[in-house]
Write an enzyme that holds these catalytic residues in place. Structure first.
Site, PDB file in Angstrom:
ATOM      1  N   GLU A  98       0.833  -1.212   0.000  1.00 54.67           N
ATOM      2  CA  GLU A  98       0.000   0.000   0.000  1.00 54.67           C
ATOM      3  C   GLU A  98       0.862   1.255   0.000  1.00 54.67           C
ATOM      4  O   GLU A  98       2.011   1.224   0.436  1.00 54.67           O
ATOM      5  CB  GLU A  98      -0.865   0.012   1.266  1.00 54.67           C
ATOM      6  CG  GLU A  98      -2.345  -0.274   1.039  1.00 54.67           C
ATOM      7  CD  GLU A  98      -3.096   0.885   0.379  1.00 54.67           C
ATOM      8  OE1 GLU A  98      -2.506   1.663  -0.394  1.00 54.67           O
ATOM      9  OE2 GLU A  98      -4.310   0.994   0.641  1.00 54.67           O
ATOM     10  N   ASP A  99       0.306   2.337  -0.468  1.00 50.38           N
ATOM     11  CA  ASP A  99       1.016   3.609  -0.415  1.00 50.38           C
ATOM     12  C   ASP A  99       0.974   4.221   0.984  1.00 50.38           C
ATOM     13  O   ASP A  99       1.988   4.655   1.512  1.00 50.38           O
ATOM     14  CB  ASP A  99       0.463   4.604  -1.458  1.00 50.38           C
ATOM     15  CG  ASP A  99      -1.056   4.778  -1.398  1.00 50.38           C
ATOM     16  OD1 ASP A  99      -1.722   4.106  -0.576  1.00 50.38           O
ATOM     17  OD2 ASP A  99      -1.588   5.591  -2.180  1.00 50.38           O
ATOM     18  N   ASP A 102      -4.160   5.427   6.431  1.00 47.25           N
ATOM     19  CA  ASP A 102      -4.668   6.640   7.049  1.00 47.25           C
ATOM     20  C   ASP A 102      -5.684   6.218   8.116  1.00 47.25           C
ATOM     21  O   ASP A 102      -5.301   5.849   9.222  1.00 47.25           O
ATOM     22  CB  ASP A 102      -5.264   7.488   5.925  1.00 47.25           C
ATOM     23  CG  ASP A 102      -5.634   8.897   6.335  1.00 47.25           C
ATOM     24  OD1 ASP A 102      -4.883   9.500   7.103  1.00 47.25           O
ATOM     25  OD2 ASP A 102      -6.675   9.400   5.878  1.00 47.25           O
ATOM     26  N   PHE A 151      -1.506  16.148   4.625  1.00 46.25           N
ATOM     27  CA  PHE A 151      -1.842  15.551   3.340  1.00 46.25           C
ATOM     28  C   PHE A 151      -0.565  15.424   2.520  1.00 46.25           C
ATOM     29  O   PHE A 151       0.074  16.417   2.207  1.00 46.25           O
ATOM     30  CB  PHE A 151      -2.891  16.371   2.597  1.00 46.25           C
ATOM     31  CG  PHE A 151      -3.462  15.596   1.450  1.00 46.25           C
ATOM     32  CD1 PHE A 151      -4.502  14.697   1.673  1.00 46.25           C
ATOM     33  CD2 PHE A 151      -2.960  15.722   0.172  1.00 46.25           C
ATOM     34  CE1 PHE A 151      -5.022  13.942   0.632  1.00 46.25           C
ATOM     35  CE2 PHE A 151      -3.469  14.974  -0.879  1.00 46.25           C
ATOM     36  CZ  PHE A 151      -4.496  14.085  -0.650  1.00 46.25           C
ATOM     37  N   ARG A 164       1.508  11.962  -8.536  1.00 44.70           N
ATOM     38  CA  ARG A 164       1.964  10.593  -8.247  1.00 44.70           C
ATOM     39  C   ARG A 164       3.396  10.380  -8.719  1.00 44.70           C
ATOM     40  O   ARG A 164       4.143   9.576  -8.164  1.00 44.70           O
ATOM     41  CB  ARG A 164       1.086   9.561  -8.969  1.00 44.70           C
ATOM     42  CG  ARG A 164      -0.341   9.493  -8.492  1.00 44.70           C
ATOM     43  CD  ARG A 164      -1.016   8.269  -9.109  1.00 44.70           C
ATOM     44  NE  ARG A 164      -2.463   8.327  -9.053  1.00 44.70           N
ATOM     45  CZ  ARG A 164      -3.207   7.973  -8.015  1.00 44.70           C
ATOM     46  NH1 ARG A 164      -2.635   7.547  -6.908  1.00 44.70           N
ATOM     47  NH2 ARG A 164      -4.520   8.050  -8.062  1.00 44.70           N
TER      48      ARG A 164
HETATM   49  P1  IMP Z   1      -7.653   4.891   4.604  1.00 49.22           P
HETATM   50  O1  IMP Z   1      -8.737   3.968   4.122  1.00 49.22           O
HETATM   51  O2  IMP Z   1      -8.209   6.088   5.305  1.00 49.22           O
HETATM   52  O3  IMP Z   1      -6.579   4.202   5.397  1.00 49.22           O
HETATM   53  O4  IMP Z   1      -7.010   5.555   3.337  1.00 49.22           O
HETATM   54  C1  IMP Z   1      -6.259   4.855   2.475  1.00 49.22           C
HETATM   55  C2  IMP Z   1      -6.126   5.552   1.142  1.00 49.22           C
HETATM   56  O5  IMP Z   1      -6.453   6.947   1.162  1.00 49.22           O
HETATM   57  C3  IMP Z   1      -4.704   5.488   0.717  1.00 49.22           C
HETATM   58  O6  IMP Z   1      -4.418   4.262   0.071  1.00 49.22           O
HETATM   59  C4  IMP Z   1      -4.574   6.686  -0.187  1.00 49.22           C
HETATM   60  O7  IMP Z   1      -4.972   6.337  -1.510  1.00 49.22           O
HETATM   61  C5  IMP Z   1      -5.529   7.689   0.382  1.00 49.22           C
HETATM   62  N1  IMP Z   1      -4.829   8.666   1.246  1.00 49.22           N
HETATM   63  C6  IMP Z   1      -4.821   8.710   2.592  1.00 49.22           C
HETATM   64  N2  IMP Z   1      -4.081   9.731   3.051  1.00 49.22           N
HETATM   65  C7  IMP Z   1      -3.565  10.317   1.977  1.00 49.22           C
HETATM   66  C8  IMP Z   1      -2.660  11.449   1.792  1.00 49.22           C
HETATM   67  O8  IMP Z   1      -2.176  12.092   2.731  1.00 49.22           O
HETATM   68  N3  IMP Z   1      -2.365  11.753   0.505  1.00 49.22           N
HETATM   69  C9  IMP Z   1      -2.846  11.081  -0.571  1.00 49.22           C
HETATM   70  N4  IMP Z   1      -3.672  10.033  -0.438  1.00 49.22           N
HETATM   71  C10 IMP Z   1      -4.033   9.658   0.814  1.00 49.22           C
HETATM   72 MG    MG Z   2      -4.193   3.858  -1.854  1.00 51.03          MG
END
Ligand code: IMP
Ligand code: MG
Length: 175
Positions: A98-99, A102, A151, A164
């Site tokens: 995963e990138d 969050d 962010f 990206r």
């Molecule tokens: P989660 O479901 O809230 O854990 O979010 C996961 C996804 O939200 C990540 O795989 C990203 O694609 C996107 N995301 C969360 N935080 C960021 C950020 O700071 N910048 C860009 N994308 C984010």
């Molecule tokens: Mg993602």
């Protein structure tokens, strides 16, 4: 113009990915590892990570796309599969790449779906972790860097589909 501030430079980023790749090569030695990349953000990390593993590592890659974020900066917590894996994972050692984690909503949803397919193991490898934002607890074995509640962009992470391609991690100054 969006204001971009560099947080993790290219040298630091690539050095850390090399370390993770070395650790993965050791941890999966003698086993096949099925890397699942979460599109699109995970793709830059997955390629760099897998290229840096030992050449005798047995690495397969597959891709999955989920949607949760839309074009917004705040997670809506809604997740659905947009593209599923090509291959079954039953009995396999799966590594989700995963990138960023969050809220943890995306991975919680993904893990539930993937465990239903009876893999032998599932581990998570994320380039970035924002633990302060966690809503759902996820068990993450491999983390590149912890980042504060900002962010972030670059190396797969986008804002509205752009940035990206940056070869470093930056934060965006919000107006
Ligand atoms: P989660 O479901 O809230 O854990 O979010 C996961 C996804 O939200 C990540 O795989 C990203 O694609 C996107 N995301 C969360 N935080 C960021 C950020 O700071 N910048 C860009 N994308 C984010
Ligand atoms: Mg993602």
């Amino acid at each position: 113009m969006d204001k971009i501030i560099k947080m993790i430079d290219t040298d630091e980023l690539f050095a850390r990915i090399k370390e993770l790749a070395k650790q993965l090569s050791e941890d999966y030695r003698g086993r096949e590892v099925h890397m699942i990349c979460v599109l699109k953000g995970g793709v830059y990390f997955l390629t760099e990570l897998s290229k840096n593993m030992d050449e005798d590592s047995r690495v397969a890659v597959d891709f999955m796309a989920v949607s949760s974020y839309g074009n917004e900066r705040v997670s809506k917590g809604v997740v659905k599969i947009v593209k599923d894996l090509d291959d079954p994972i039953e009995g396999k050692d799966v590594l989700i790449v995963e990138d960023i984690i969050d809220s943890g909503n995306t991975l919680t949803y993904l893990m539930n779906i993937l465990w239903d397919r009876n893999p032998r193991s599932i581990e998570i490898c994320t380039l970035l972790d924002k633990p302060s934002r966690r809503v759902k607890e996820v068990d993450v074995k491999y983390v590149g860097f912890e980042v504060p509640d900002e962010f972030v962009l670059g190396f797969g992470l986008d804002y509205d589909q752009f940035y990206r391609n940056l070869p470093y991690i930056a934060k965006m100054e919000l107006d």
